[in-house]
Design a protein around this motif. Structure first.
Motif, short mmCIF file in Angstrom:
data_model
loop_
_atom_site.label_atom_id
_atom_site.label_comp_id
_atom_site.label_asym_id
_atom_site.label_seq_id
_atom_site.Cartn_x
_atom_site.Cartn_y
_atom_site.Cartn_z
N GLU A 183 -78.44 82.71 65.39
CA GLU A 183 -79.32 83.08 66.49
C GLU A 183 -80.53 83.88 66.01
N ARG A 185 -83.41 81.91 64.81
CA ARG A 185 -84.50 80.94 64.68
C ARG A 185 -85.77 81.44 65.33
N GLU A 186 -85.68 82.04 66.51
CA GLU A 186 -86.88 82.55 67.20
C GLU A 186 -87.49 83.71 66.43
N GLN A 189 -89.42 82.30 63.58
CA GLN A 189 -90.70 81.72 64.01
C GLN A 189 -91.74 82.78 64.24
N ALA A 190 -91.33 83.92 64.80
CA ALA A 190 -92.27 85.02 64.99
C ALA A 190 -92.83 85.51 63.65
#
Length: 219
Positions: A183, A185-186, A189-190
């Motif tokens: 958890e 991945r976001e 990306q940031a």
């Protein structure tokens, strides 16, 4: 040790050829004369679409008979926000490319950042280690410190340079799955979205001190 067939390596002088389509996700790496973007010139840019073919662009200054930063096809690809660029330790490569070519590199993914976010059980996050652990591929680093500013690059240098981009697609597939599993991945990306600005800060001299760190004032 990984060996790449010579017919899978395409060397270009100064720019990518017109009409070359490397697809929506392109692995990118650089070779330079050293680790200081202001002092050490960009010598080679390696790219691969993940199809086993490596496309190498030799960047030579005009004083050595080259085109310098006159590489519109390469610049267009690197700056295109619709083309994802896969890199390992993108912070350095993005800074080098932005400084040498006068562009802003868009849409970057860094496998080293991904590894640092999910491979927290080790302090080893180098490309050779990750390729061995996740892909079963042995990469030779023998040519890492060779003279990349030479007018004629050796077959061994070309092999080394190609290997640094040929496995990034497969490596990212493994690491992205781990990011999703954990958890993160976001969060990754940031980090990726910030890389062009982080590289610009480095070029401005804000690597040390890091503007995000708190330094106690001594009175």
């Amino acid at each position: 040790m990984s060996s790449t067939p010579q017919n899978a390596i395409h060397l270009y002088d100064g720019d990518l050829p017109d009409g070359l389509d490397l697809g929506p996700v392109v692995a990118v790496d650089t070779e330079t004369m050293g680790l200081n973007p202001h002092r050490d010139r960009l010598c080679l840019v390696q790219l691969s679409s993940g199809d086993g073919q490596a496309h190498l662009v030799q960047i030579r200054p005009e004083r050595l008979g080259g085109k310098g930063a006159d590489c519109p096809n390469l610049k267009k690809l690197l700056a295109d926000p619709n083309i994802t660029k896969l890199m390992h330790f993108a912070r350095f490569d993005v800074a080098v490319l932005q400084h040498a070519l006068g562009i802003r590199v868009a849409s970057v993914i860094c496998t080293k950042i991904a590894a640092r976010l999910v491979y927290t059980f080790t302090d080893k996050h180098g490309l050779a280690y990750l390729c061995r652990e996740l892909l079963g591929v042995e990469l030779s680093k023998q040519q890492q410190s060779s003279d990349w500013g030479a007018t004629e690059l050796t077959p061994e240098q070309l092999q080394y340079a190609a290997a640094d981009v040929l496995y990034l697609h497969a490596l990212w597939e493994k690491l992205e799955a781990m990011l999703v599993r954990e958890e993160r991945r976001e969060l990754a990306q940031a980090c990726y979205d910030f890389l062009p600005a982080r590289a610009e800060l480095d070029l401005l001299g804000y690597e040390k001190p890091d503007i995000f760190s708190h330094t106690a004032r001594i009175s």
